[in-house]
Design a protein around this motif. Structure first.
Motif, short mmCIF file in Angstrom:
data_model
loop_
_atom_site.label_atom_id
_atom_site.label_comp_id
_atom_site.label_asym_id
_atom_site.label_seq_id
_atom_site.Cartn_x
_atom_site.Cartn_y
_atom_site.Cartn_z
N CYS A 27 0.64 -0.99 -0.28
CA CYS A 27 0.40 -0.06 -0.35
C CYS A 27 0.79 1.19 -0.15
O CYS A 27 1.99 1.50 -0.11
CB CYS A 27 -0.61 0.15 0.80
SG CYS A 27 -0.13 -0.14 2.88
N HIS A 47 -10.72 -0.63 -6.72
CA HIS A 47 -10.08 -0.46 -5.25
C HIS A 47 -10.39 0.28 -3.77
O HIS A 47 -11.60 1.46 -4.41
CB HIS A 47 -8.53 -0.12 -5.47
CG HIS A 47 -7.84 1.27 -5.57
ND1 HIS A 47 -8.11 1.48 -7.06
CD2 HIS A 47 -7.78 2.48 -4.64
CE1 HIS A 47 -7.96 2.93 -7.19
NE2 HIS A 47 -7.70 3.47 -6.04
N HIS A 49 -10.07 2.44 -0.47
CA HIS A 49 -9.20 3.29 -0.05
C HIS A 49 -9.81 3.87 0.96
O HIS A 49 -10.76 3.88 1.97
CB HIS A 49 -8.78 4.55 -0.61
CG HIS A 49 -9.33 5.29 -1.48
ND1 HIS A 49 -9.30 7.21 -1.32
CD2 HIS A 49 -9.79 4.85 -3.31
CE1 HIS A 49 -9.92 6.92 -2.75
NE2 HIS A 49 -10.49 6.26 -3.24
N CYS A 97 -4.71 10.00 2.59
CA CYS A 97 -5.23 8.31 1.71
C CYS A 97 -4.01 7.47 1.65
O CYS A 97 -3.22 7.35 1.25
CB CYS A 97 -5.17 9.31 0.24
SG CYS A 97 -6.15 7.93 -0.61
N VAL A 99 -3.73 3.46 0.13
CA VAL A 99 -3.93 3.04 -0.91
C VAL A 99 -3.79 2.04 -1.60
O VAL A 99 -2.19 1.40 -0.90
CB VAL A 99 -4.07 3.83 -2.36
CG1 VAL A 99 -5.32 4.76 -2.52
CG2 VAL A 99 -2.95 4.17 -2.91
N ARG A 103 -2.87 -0.64 -8.29
CA ARG A 103 -4.33 -0.43 -8.18
C ARG A 103 -4.61 -0.25 -9.68
O ARG A 103 -4.02 0.48 -10.70
CB ARG A 103 -4.84 1.25 -7.17
CG ARG A 103 -4.24 1.92 -8.00
CD ARG A 103 -3.97 3.28 -6.56
NE ARG A 103 -3.06 4.27 -6.70
CZ ARG A 103 -2.51 4.65 -6.33
NH1 ARG A 103 -1.03 3.71 -5.46
NH2 ARG A 103 -0.79 5.54 -6.89
#
Length: 131
Positions: A27, A47, A49, A97, A99, A103
């Motif tokens: 990530c 994805h 998040h 963020c 994520v 992705r």
């Protein structure tokens, strides 16, 4: 860093930074700042998040819900859910963020999808004419 490389994705006054990325973890921690009056791209993707407000106040759209956000708020964005952040409270909106490192690319709404979103008057006012 530049927020988006594609001129087809409407946004205003947004910057981003990758704060942490390690392939062993899978990530990335990223930080975005939206200047007063600015907004992120209205988009969705496969994805998920998680976003935590780090600075300022504003609003976010997640699906069909518009929420006021401020420092410490956590926003979860499920897959394939339209979302957008706006610094419409007269100050900078900064958010962290989390994520997936690997992705999919964001999808922008097609004209028919925008028309459907705009059927909700509150969402239409939130996303404005620039979406």
């Amino acid at each position: 860093m530049a927020y988006k490389q594609d001129d087809a994705a409407p946004f205003r006054s947004v910057t981003r930074q990758v704060l942490f990325s390690d392939p062993r973890l899978g990530c990335e921690w990223r930080y975005f700042e939206v200047a007063a009056g600015g907004y992120s791209t209205l988009e969705r993707h496969h994805h998920v998040h998680a976003t935590m407000i780090h600075r300022g106040r504003g609003q976010c759209l997640v699906g069909e819900v518009i929420s006021d956000v401020a420092v410490g708020d956590l926003v979860f964005i499920p897959p394939m859910t339209w979302h957008q952040f706006r610094a419409n409270a007269g100050e900078i909106l900064g958010f962290l963020c989390l994520v997936n490192a690997d992705r999919d690319r964001p999808q922008l709404p097609r004209s028919d999808e925008l028309a459907t979103l705009r059927q909700n008057k509150t969402i239409a006012e939130f996303i404005g004419a620039e979406a």
